[in-house]
Write an enzyme that holds these catalytic residues in place. Structure first.
Site, short mmCIF file in Angstrom:
data_model
loop_
_atom_site.label_atom_id
_atom_site.label_comp_id
_atom_site.label_asym_id
_atom_site.label_seq_id
_atom_site.Cartn_x
_atom_site.Cartn_y
_atom_site.Cartn_z
N ASP A 87 -9.90 14.02 -65.41
CA ASP A 87 -11.25 13.65 -64.96
C ASP A 87 -12.30 13.93 -66.02
O ASP A 87 -13.22 13.13 -66.24
CB ASP A 87 -11.64 14.45 -63.71
CG ASP A 87 -10.87 13.99 -62.50
OD1 ASP A 87 -10.07 13.04 -62.66
OD2 ASP A 87 -11.06 14.58 -61.42
N ASP A 111 -14.80 11.28 -67.60
CA ASP A 111 -16.26 11.43 -67.50
C ASP A 111 -16.92 11.34 -68.87
O ASP A 111 -17.98 10.75 -69.03
CB ASP A 111 -16.62 12.79 -66.87
CG ASP A 111 -16.24 12.82 -65.40
OD1 ASP A 111 -15.96 11.73 -64.85
OD2 ASP A 111 -16.18 13.92 -64.82
N LEU A 145 -5.00 -15.54 -37.46
CA LEU A 145 -3.56 -15.68 -37.24
C LEU A 145 -3.26 -15.71 -35.76
O LEU A 145 -3.90 -15.02 -34.97
CB LEU A 145 -2.81 -14.49 -37.86
CG LEU A 145 -2.78 -14.40 -39.39
CD1 LEU A 145 -2.23 -13.06 -39.82
CD2 LEU A 145 -1.93 -15.53 -39.96
N GLU A 151 4.71 -8.58 -44.16
CA GLU A 151 3.72 -7.64 -44.72
C GLU A 151 3.16 -6.81 -43.58
O GLU A 151 3.17 -7.24 -42.43
CB GLU A 151 2.56 -8.43 -45.36
CG GLU A 151 2.97 -9.26 -46.54
CD GLU A 151 1.91 -10.29 -46.93
OE1 GLU A 151 0.74 -10.15 -46.54
OE2 GLU A 151 2.28 -11.25 -47.62
N LYS A 201 0.23 -5.48 -41.32
CA LYS A 201 -1.09 -6.01 -40.96
C LYS A 201 -2.08 -4.86 -41.01
O LYS A 201 -2.08 -3.98 -40.15
CB LYS A 201 -1.04 -6.64 -39.56
CG LYS A 201 -2.31 -7.37 -39.19
CD LYS A 201 -2.06 -8.16 -37.92
CE LYS A 201 -3.27 -8.96 -37.48
NZ LYS A 201 -4.55 -8.36 -37.59
N ASP A 206 -5.35 -2.86 -40.65
CA ASP A 206 -6.42 -2.97 -39.67
C ASP A 206 -7.77 -2.66 -40.32
O ASP A 206 -8.29 -1.55 -40.22
CB ASP A 206 -6.14 -1.99 -38.52
CG ASP A 206 -6.95 -2.33 -37.29
OD1 ASP A 206 -7.58 -3.41 -37.27
OD2 ASP A 206 -6.95 -1.53 -36.34
N TYR A 255 -3.65 -9.90 -50.38
CA TYR A 255 -2.48 -10.61 -49.88
C TYR A 255 -2.52 -12.12 -50.02
O TYR A 255 -1.54 -12.79 -49.69
CB TYR A 255 -2.16 -10.24 -48.42
CG TYR A 255 -3.35 -10.27 -47.48
CD1 TYR A 255 -3.81 -9.11 -46.90
CD2 TYR A 255 -4.00 -11.46 -47.19
CE1 TYR A 255 -4.89 -9.11 -46.04
CE2 TYR A 255 -5.09 -11.47 -46.34
CZ TYR A 255 -5.53 -10.29 -45.76
OH TYR A 255 -6.60 -10.30 -44.92
N LYS A 257 2.01 -8.19 -33.36
CA LYS A 257 1.18 -6.99 -33.17
C LYS A 257 1.91 -5.91 -32.39
O LYS A 257 2.80 -6.16 -31.59
CB LYS A 257 -0.10 -7.37 -32.41
CG LYS A 257 -0.87 -8.48 -33.08
CD LYS A 257 -2.17 -8.04 -33.62
CE LYS A 257 -3.22 -7.81 -32.59
NZ LYS A 257 -4.55 -8.12 -33.02
N CYS A 267 -31.50 16.72 -16.55
CA CYS A 267 -30.51 17.31 -17.46
C CYS A 267 -29.60 18.26 -16.68
O CYS A 267 -30.09 19.16 -15.99
CB CYS A 267 -31.22 18.06 -18.59
SG CYS A 267 -30.09 19.04 -19.58
N CYS A 321 -30.55 22.06 -18.10
CA CYS A 321 -31.84 22.75 -17.88
C CYS A 321 -32.60 22.22 -16.67
O CYS A 321 -33.59 22.80 -16.27
CB CYS A 321 -32.71 22.63 -19.13
SG CYS A 321 -33.34 20.97 -19.39
N CYS A 356 -31.98 14.47 -22.96
CA CYS A 356 -32.83 15.55 -22.50
C CYS A 356 -33.79 15.82 -23.65
O CYS A 356 -33.36 15.95 -24.80
CB CYS A 356 -31.99 16.79 -22.20
SG CYS A 356 -33.01 18.22 -21.88
N CYS A 412 -34.22 23.41 -23.87
CA CYS A 412 -33.02 23.27 -23.04
C CYS A 412 -31.90 24.11 -23.68
O CYS A 412 -31.63 23.98 -24.87
CB CYS A 412 -32.59 21.81 -22.97
SG CYS A 412 -30.94 21.59 -22.27
S1 IVH Z 1 -2.87 -13.39 -43.90
C1 IVH Z 1 -4.02 -17.72 -43.40
N1 IVH Z 1 -1.95 -10.94 -44.31
O1 IVH Z 1 -5.41 -10.06 -39.98
C2 IVH Z 1 -3.60 -16.31 -43.58
N2 IVH Z 1 -3.84 -11.21 -42.90
O2 IVH Z 1 -5.46 -11.41 -37.38
C3 IVH Z 1 -4.53 -15.34 -43.00
N3 IVH Z 1 -4.75 -9.09 -42.04
O3 IVH Z 1 -8.03 -12.28 -40.66
C4 IVH Z 1 -4.37 -13.94 -43.22
N4 IVH Z 1 -3.31 -7.76 -43.03
O4 IVH Z 1 -8.09 -9.97 -41.80
C5 IVH Z 1 -2.88 -11.71 -43.69
N5 IVH Z 1 -1.04 -8.87 -44.77
C6 IVH Z 1 -1.97 -9.61 -44.17
C7 IVH Z 1 -2.97 -9.03 -43.36
C8 IVH Z 1 -3.90 -9.88 -42.74
C9 IVH Z 1 -4.36 -7.82 -42.25
C10 IVH Z 1 -5.88 -9.50 -41.19
C11 IVH Z 1 -6.80 -10.54 -41.79
C12 IVH Z 1 -6.77 -11.68 -40.82
C13 IVH Z 1 -6.34 -11.02 -39.55
C14 IVH Z 1 -5.71 -12.01 -38.60
#
Ligand code: IVH
Length: 697
Positions: free
Chosen positions: A39, A43, A89, A123, A125, A127, A239, A330, A424, A427, A442, A447
């Protein structure tokens, strides 16, 4: 390196070299997670680059590592149309639905040869929030949120702060030259530890908590000040690769090849992807990650299955909303039914009334849950939740349990709708619900619930740090009427404490001593300790370095407060209002009588300014020698540090300036022999003045 002796081409060469070194180190750290540079060295190089760029502003380019954080907050984000829409999707929730998708696309593709080998890329997904990035000749020029898929918001300034997003692509990834335009998509997210930290900080400041990392990410991306985004440490997995006008397979002919190429270009690609050659294998991947994902440092809500071949993808195309060649598989949210045994109302430090459902204990995502927040009265009305109801609780974002819905068909006879109390519960004073606000509060500053919270905050580590004052002790002191404000702590005697539960003479003495010690805590901590809404410890330090006394901040107008770099309208308003309340002014008077630090001291000013400002003097090393005509040594030191410089004791090759007063001795001789720049006090003040102006612009 003595910059003054370099020629213009040499300077440019050094700048390029520094950028490459820094870029490589940052890639190793943020993308590969394998640091290669210490680091301190990073820096130092960074500062050298920053200095060169300050001296030669025409050589600054947008892809320089120094250009990640914007100096000025944006006033708004512009809506922009995506070059290619961001599709959503289709969802599947189990293996049966996955199989039916697999059969469906095969039926749609009449030309499919029965024997053709099909590969699927699986892949995780992630969040988070989708981002669309545009690179022009390899340089990041635009970052846009998903929005409604057709138009999003241009948040380029915030995107630039995400260290795992390259500002310049690695051109070696392309054997035949880099395409003029490259569009990539991916997911930005907050790692779980950062998310927890943000919520802890918000809780301390009496702010509403983010329900899950996705909301926190969205909230962060909407920040107008990229310096705040920078602090939040967003991450990014890439992705999708799209090269306009180059739909031939010369660059990538499959998702797998595209992912490999993205990685070579310098992006972070999730390492847990898998190429599967049958739909059964896809099902196994899905099941494997159902439990394994709980060990990941970020949130996932499923897996995404894509046909690997771009040719097949093209043949299948899109419906109105989704690609036909991919599906999101999912995971069911962590939900479970249980019965509401009581609805209680908690009063927090800020006076906010939070209704809580007390439930029959239930197992959720590996933990026992017996309480869930109902947020506010709007939410209660929306849910129509009643004592005796069976409800579905969910661990939102696997973190905070919440009630999702009420199973009304199971409601027993004779239940009553829950109504938020008009007084409240602690109090008994009437509560207030501000217009267009969901929160009921409140507002009685004496209080006991508010008072207890205020004292717990005052004694906490980042505030006055009074060790030994735990929650139980605070509650006893308030309940017995011994302490009616934080100022009363300073007249507590050991004898008063001795009468309390489990409190011997020794502990009592220790606490009285710790309280007395806290009188020395600096002004910034006192300001934080006051518990003004939205004033966390970072804001308090920033404010304390600008308003050097309580009188200054108390007399400041809203505009004055908002004028501080980094302080927004909401914070300014909260501070301004706080000082308009007579009981708060009385508290300040009592704290002054109790001899707390209500003005800044020079050392603190220097320390805080160093953290919050940067200027032409950033990183410059000064030595002061002899007696200066008007400034004391400490004052000169504080001023230099405030402007971002460093002051050391002895002259060496690294010294940038020697500030010389009367009767200067050997330091002056040494500096002259090393060719260090010599400044008089007047010259020093001139430099500081220039840099102060620079800071303002
Ligand atoms: S592919 C046309 N790959 O999930 C292809 N999406 O529910 C579209 N997301 O809007 C997306 N991980 O924000 C893809 N490995 C992944 C993902 C991914 C998360 C999200 C993305 C998309 C949403 C759809």
């Amino acid at each position: 390196m003595d910059v003054k002796e370099l020629t213009q081409p040499q300077i440019k060469q050094r700048i390029d070299e520094l950028r490459k070194l820094l870029q490589k180190a940052s890639y190793a750290y943020y993308v590969l997670d394998q640091p290669t540079m210490e680091d301190t060295i990073y820096d130092k190089l960074y500062r050298e680059l920053q200095d060169l760029e300050t001296q030669h502003p025409t050589l600054v380019t947008p892809d320089s590592p120094t250009q990640r954080v914007g100096e000025k907050p944006a006033t708004q984000f512009n809506s922009v149309r995506h070059n290619v829409p961001l599709y959503s999707l289709e969802n599947a929730f189990n293996v049966e639905e996955l199989n039916s998708w697999d059969n469906r696309w095969k039926r749609q593709l009449t030309s499919l040869n029965q024997d053709e080998k099909i590969d699927y890329v699986c892949e995780l997904k992630i969040d988070g929030n989708a981002l669309a990035l545009t690179y022009q000749n390899g340089v990041l020029i635009r970052g846009v949120t998903r929005g409604d898929g057709v138009t999003g918001e241009d948040i380029t300034q915030n995107v630039r702060t995400i260290r795992s997003i390259p500002l310049r692509l690695n051109i070696d990834a392309f054997s035949e030259g880099i395409p003029e335009r490259i569009e990539v998509r991916g997911e930005t997210f907050l790692p779980l530890d950062v998310f927890t930290q943000i919520n802890e900080e918000r809780q301390k400041n009496g702010e509403t908590l983010f329900a899950n990392p996705r909301n926190a990410t969205a909230g962060t991306l909407r920040q107008l000040d990229s310096r705040i985004v920078d602090k939040r440490r967003l991450d990014f997995f890439c992705y999708t690769l799209h090269i306009p006008g180059r739909d031939d397979a010369s660059i990538a002919s499959s998702q797998q090849e595209a992912l490999d190429l993205l990685q070579k270009m310098g992006f972070k690609v999730n390492p847990n992807q898998r190429l599967c050659s049958s739909i059964n294998e896809v099902g196994e991947y899905y099941q494997y990650w159902d439990t394994e994902r709980l060990n990941l440092p970020y949130m996932t809500d499923g897996v995404v299955v894509k046909l690997n071949s771009f040719k097949l993808q093209e043949q299948l195309g899109f419906t109105q909303k989704f690609p036909r060649w991919a599906i999101a598989l999912k995971y069911a949210a962590e939900e479970a039914p249980t019965r509401v045994e009581n609805i209680s109302v908690n009063v927090g430090r800020t006076g906010a009334l939070t209704p809580l459902a007390e439930m029959h204990p239930v197992q959720l995502a590996g933990t026992t849950v017996s309480r869930a927040t109902l947020h506010n009265s709007d939410r209660i009305i929306q849910l129509d939740i009643r004592i005796g109801d069976t409800v579905i609780v969910r661990k939102a974002g696997e973190i905070i349990p919440e009630v999702v819905r009420v199973l009304k068909e199971l409601r027993p006879d004779g239940t009553q709708p829950f109504i938020m109390p008009t007084h409240c519960p602690v109090c008994g004073q009437p509560v207030v619900r501000e217009k267009e606000q969901a929160v009921t509060r409140c507002v009685n500053s004496s209080c006991p619930a508010i008072l207890k919270g205020a004292i717990e905050h005052w004694v906490s580590r980042d505030a006055m740090d009074i060790r030994g004052m735990g929650e139980k002790l605070v509650h006893q002191l308030v309940d017995r009427g011994v302490v009616a404000s934080v100022a009363d702590l300073y007249s507590l005697t050991a004898a008063q404490l001795c009468g309390l539960e489990r409190m011997g003479q020794k502990s009592a003495d220790k606490i009285v001593n710790a309280i007395a010690q806290s009188q020395k805590q600096p002004w910034s901590r006192v300001l934080y300790g006051l518990g003004i809404r939205h004033v966390g410890s970072v804001n308090a330090q920033l404010l304390a370095s600008k308003f050097t006394s309580v009188t200054q901040i108390s007399d400041a107008s809203r505009a004055n407060i908002e004028g501080i770099y980094g302080i927004g309208a909401e914070i300014a308003d909260s501070i301004y209002q706080w000082f308009r309340i007579p009981s708060n002014q009385e508290l300040i008077q009592k704290l002054a009588d109790a001899e707390l630090q209500l003005t800044v001291d020079l050392a603190e000013l220097a320390a805080t300014s160093q953290q919050t400002t940067s200027s032409a003097l950033t990183g410059k090393i000064f030595v002061i020698t002899g007696t200066l005509p008007s400034l004391k040594r400490d004052e000169a030191k504080a001023l230099i540090q405030k402007a971002g410089g460093k002051v050391t004791d002895s002259v060496s090759k690294k010294t940038d300036y020697l500030v010389v007063g009367e009767d200067a001795g050997s330091k002056l001789t040494k500096a002259e022999s090393l060719g260090v720049a010599i400044l008089s006090e007047a010259e020093l003040l001139a430099i500081l003045d220039i840099s102060a102006k620079e800071m303002e612009t």
